[in-house]
Design a protein around this motif. Structure first.
Motif, PDB file in Angstrom:
ATOM      1  N   ALA A  12       0.839  -1.199   0.000  1.00 17.02           N
ATOM      2  CA  ALA A  12       0.000   0.000   0.000  1.00 17.02           C
ATOM      3  C   ALA A  12       0.872   1.246   0.000  1.00 17.02           C
ATOM      4  CB  ALA A  12      -0.924   0.006   1.210  1.00 17.02           C
ATOM      5  N   ASN A  13       1.899   1.253   0.810  1.00 14.37           N
ATOM      6  CA  ASN A  13       2.817   2.381   0.851  1.00 14.37           C
ATOM      7  C   ASN A  13       3.494   2.590  -0.502  1.00 14.37           C
ATOM      8  OD1 ASN A  13       4.346   4.376   2.615  1.00 14.37           O
ATOM      9  ND2 ASN A  13       5.998   3.229   1.643  1.00 14.37           N
ATOM     10  N   ASN A  14       3.920   1.507  -1.129  1.00  9.21           N
ATOM     11  CA  ASN A  14       4.573   1.616  -2.443  1.00  9.21           C
ATOM     12  C   ASN A  14       3.629   2.124  -3.528  1.00  9.21           C
ATOM     13  OD1 ASN A  14       6.962   0.705  -1.348  1.00  9.21           O
ATOM     14  ND2 ASN A  14       6.669  -1.409  -1.997  1.00  9.21           N
ATOM     15  N   ALA A  15       2.325   1.918  -3.327  1.00  9.62           N
ATOM     16  CA  ALA A  15       1.327   2.397  -4.287  1.00  9.62           C
ATOM     17  C   ALA A  15       0.910   3.837  -3.999  1.00  9.62           C
ATOM     18  CB  ALA A  15       0.104   1.482  -4.260  1.00  9.62           C
ATOM     19  N   GLY A  16       1.523   4.453  -2.994  1.00  8.71           N
ATOM     20  CA  GLY A  16       1.219   5.838  -2.676  1.00  8.71           C
ATOM     21  C   GLY A  16       0.128   6.012  -1.631  1.00  8.71           C
ATOM     22  N   LEU A  17      -0.275   4.928  -1.006  1.00  4.93           N
ATOM     23  CA  LEU A  17      -1.292   4.972   0.043  1.00  4.93           C
ATOM     24  C   LEU A  17      -0.615   4.948   1.410  1.00  4.93           C
ATOM     25  CD1 LEU A  17      -3.623   2.261  -1.524  1.00  4.93           C
ATOM     26  CD2 LEU A  17      -3.884   4.743  -1.676  1.00  4.93           C
ATOM     27  N   ILE A  18      -1.384   5.078   2.452  1.00  3.43           N
ATOM     28  CA  ILE A  18      -0.850   4.969   3.802  1.00  3.43           C
ATOM     29  C   ILE A  18      -0.919   3.505   4.206  1.00  3.43           C
ATOM     30  CG2 ILE A  18      -1.135   5.604   6.229  1.00  3.43           C
ATOM     31  CD1 ILE A  18      -2.398   8.222   5.217  1.00  3.43           C
ATOM     32  N   GLY A  19       0.234   2.900   4.422  1.00  3.43           N
ATOM     33  CA  GLY A  19       0.281   1.498   4.819  1.00  3.43           C
ATOM     34  C   GLY A  19       0.065   1.342   6.312  1.00  3.43           C
ATOM     35  N   VAL A  20      -0.894   0.489   6.674  1.00 11.75           N
ATOM     36  CA  VAL A  20      -1.165   0.206   8.090  1.00 11.75           C
ATOM     37  C   VAL A  20      -1.073  -1.298   8.279  1.00 11.75           C
ATOM     38  CG1 VAL A  20      -2.820   0.355   9.977  1.00 11.75           C
ATOM     39  CG2 VAL A  20      -2.689   2.202   8.294  1.00 11.75           C
ATOM     40  N   ILE A  35       7.959   4.080   7.606  1.00 19.82           N
ATOM     41  CA  ILE A  35       7.163   4.274   6.390  1.00 19.82           C
ATOM     42  C   ILE A  35       5.739   3.748   6.491  1.00 19.82           C
ATOM     43  CG2 ILE A  35       9.158   4.316   4.849  1.00 19.82           C
ATOM     44  CD1 ILE A  35       8.425   1.414   4.068  1.00 19.82           C
ATOM     45  N   ILE A  36       5.446   2.958   7.508  1.00 23.13           N
ATOM     46  CA  ILE A  36       4.091   2.441   7.682  1.00 23.13           C
ATOM     47  C   ILE A  36       3.631   2.667   9.115  1.00 23.13           C
ATOM     48  CG2 ILE A  36       4.318   0.651   5.912  1.00 23.13           C
ATOM     49  CD1 ILE A  36       4.470  -1.355   8.310  1.00 23.13           C
ATOM     50  N   LYS A  37       2.335   2.613   9.300  1.00 24.96           N
ATOM     51  CA  LYS A  37       1.756   2.694  10.639  1.00 24.96           C
ATOM     52  C   LYS A  37       1.537   1.272  11.129  1.00 24.96           C
ATOM     53  CE  LYS A  37       1.256   7.127  10.138  1.00 24.96           C
ATOM     54  NZ  LYS A  37       2.219   8.030  10.686  1.00 24.96           N
TER      55      LYS A  37
END
Length: 51
Positions: A12-20, A35-37
């Motif tokens: 998700a982070n790599n796709a530009g979203l907020i990774g949780v 880089i992630i929550k």
């Protein structure tokens, strides 16, 4: 958000979203915490969204 660090949160982070990452087992992966929550239960998600 998901319980698989690589497939859910990092992707998700790599796709530009907020990774949780839903880390129910409290595994250590501190390298990714910048880089992630991380949450340990779905109840924690509400606290994260209030920020």
């Amino acid at each position: 958000m998901g319980d698989n660090l690589e497939l859910d949160a990092i992707a998700a982070n790599n796709a530009g979203l907020i990774g949780v990452w839903l880390n129910r087992r409290s595994k250590n992966s501190e390298a990714y915490f910048s880089i992630i929550k991380q949450i340990n239960s779905l109840n924690d998600l509400l606290k994260l969204l209030d920020r």
